[in-house]
Design an enzyme around this catalytic site. Structure first.
Site, PDB file in Angstrom:
ATOM      1  N   ASP A 135      12.293   3.059  -3.155  1.00 44.55           N
ATOM      2  CA  ASP A 135      12.108   1.719  -2.609  1.00 44.55           C
ATOM      3  C   ASP A 135      11.777   1.778  -1.126  1.00 44.55           C
ATOM      4  O   ASP A 135      10.869   1.106  -0.653  1.00 44.55           O
ATOM      5  CB  ASP A 135      13.351   0.845  -2.857  1.00 44.55           C
ATOM      6  N   ASP A 182      13.933   5.342   4.961  1.00 42.93           N
ATOM      7  CA  ASP A 182      14.677   4.921   6.150  1.00 42.93           C
ATOM      8  C   ASP A 182      14.819   6.145   7.056  1.00 42.93           C
ATOM      9  O   ASP A 182      13.900   6.483   7.786  1.00 42.93           O
ATOM     10  CB  ASP A 182      16.007   4.317   5.703  1.00 42.93           C
ATOM     11  N   LYS A 200      10.686   2.097   7.037  1.00 48.99           N
ATOM     12  CA  LYS A 200      11.263   1.471   8.227  1.00 48.99           C
ATOM     13  C   LYS A 200      10.839   2.248   9.458  1.00 48.99           C
ATOM     14  O   LYS A 200      11.041   3.463   9.534  1.00 48.99           O
ATOM     15  CB  LYS A 200      12.789   1.501   8.103  1.00 48.99           C
ATOM     16  N   ASP A 231      19.277  -3.747  -2.644  1.00 46.81           N
ATOM     17  CA  ASP A 231      20.511  -4.533  -2.763  1.00 46.81           C
ATOM     18  C   ASP A 231      21.295  -4.594  -1.470  1.00 46.81           C
ATOM     19  O   ASP A 231      21.091  -3.802  -0.545  1.00 46.81           O
ATOM     20  CB  ASP A 231      21.419  -3.908  -3.827  1.00 46.81           C
ATOM     21  N   ARG A 242      18.998  -7.614  -5.952  1.00 49.06           N
ATOM     22  CA  ARG A 242      17.932  -6.715  -6.418  1.00 49.06           C
ATOM     23  C   ARG A 242      16.848  -7.460  -7.173  1.00 49.06           C
ATOM     24  O   ARG A 242      15.700  -7.029  -7.215  1.00 49.06           O
ATOM     25  CB  ARG A 242      18.510  -5.647  -7.357  1.00 49.06           C
ATOM     26  N   PHE A 261      17.761  -4.672   8.024  1.00 51.31           N
ATOM     27  CA  PHE A 261      18.285  -4.404   6.690  1.00 51.31           C
ATOM     28  C   PHE A 261      17.683  -5.410   5.716  1.00 51.31           C
ATOM     29  O   PHE A 261      17.886  -6.612   5.853  1.00 51.31           O
ATOM     30  CB  PHE A 261      19.808  -4.477   6.660  1.00 51.31           C
ATOM     31  N   VAL A 262      16.917  -4.893   4.749  1.00 53.02           N
ATOM     32  CA  VAL A 262      16.201  -5.774   3.828  1.00 53.02           C
ATOM     33  C   VAL A 262      16.786  -5.710   2.417  1.00 53.02           C
ATOM     34  O   VAL A 262      17.399  -4.705   2.032  1.00 53.02           O
ATOM     35  CB  VAL A 262      14.692  -5.430   3.789  1.00 53.02           C
ATOM     36  N   GLY A 305      17.132   1.335  -6.632  1.00 52.45           N
ATOM     37  CA  GLY A 305      16.250   0.493  -5.826  1.00 52.45           C
ATOM     38  C   GLY A 305      14.787   0.522  -6.214  1.00 52.45           C
ATOM     39  O   GLY A 305      14.054  -0.425  -5.952  1.00 52.45           O
TER      40      GLY A 305
END
Ligand code: 5GP
Ligand code: MG
Length: 169
Positions: free
Chosen positions: A94, A97, A125, A153, A159, A146-147, A38
């Site tokens: 990336d 979370d 997040k 991805d 991606r 959820f991005v 990511g």
């Protein structure tokens, strides 16, 4: 697909982060360790804006498998790391979370005895963290959605999008 952060906003923010990183490390060489897969876009854009001497390494860890959108078992894959002993390491991911992945990787890298260790994430997040990890550099704080895109991805797709978007509209 709803655009959450445009390509232009990402590029501008990455430039700002790069300027801060260059200032913080002065002329010290940095070893950037990107978390696969990511962080690839963030890594590629960031390192091209760094004027300090830079080494690049990669490490694999994934807590999301296939179509799952909730964290599963964390897997640490084979490493593609240069020697980190005595280096100023910047771990790059990336998205922060729950924080599980990065906390695990921070402990892992610490055992390799870097001179210093900092963490940079493109996205964070809000309201999701279960480990107390504080990133040293953060691009954007985002809501609990959820991005995908810009490296992130869903089931190994999206991606390559130049923006960050929300899949479920
Ligand atoms: P953590 O261990 O912090 O819970 O999860 C971090 C990893 O989960 C990230 O590196 C990323 O691969 C994945 N992840 C977390 N949230 C999202 C999201 O909204 N979209 C995507 N595509 N991946 C995510
Ligand atoms: Mg990841």
């Amino acid at each position: 697909m709803k655009v959450l952060i445009s390509s232009e906003e990402i590029q501008q923010r990455v430039a700002e982060l790069a300027a801060r990183i260059v200032g913080d490390y002065a002329e010290e060489p940095i070893t950037i360790v990107g978390v696969l897969t990511g962080s690839l876009m963030f890594l590629a854009d960031l390192v091209r804006r760094l004027e300090s001497p830079v080494r690049i390494g990669l490490i694999q860890a994934s807590s999301y498998r296939g179509t799952a959108t909730e964290p599963g078992q964390l897997e640490i894959g084979p490493e593609l790391l240069p020697d980190l002993r005595g280096r100023h390491v910047l771990l790059l991911d990336d998205i922060l979370d729950t924080g599980q992945t990065l906390s695990y990787l921070v402990e892992h890298v610490k055992r390799l005895e870097p001179a210093s260790l900092k963490v940079a994430v493109l996205l964070r997040k809000m309201g999701r963290q279960i480990t107390p990890l504080q990133p040293d550099y953060c691009g954007f704080e985002i809501p609990d959605r959820f991005v995908v895109g810009y490296g992130l991805d869903f089931n190994d797709q999206y991606r390559n999008l130049p923006f960050v978007g929300v899949l479920d509209g």
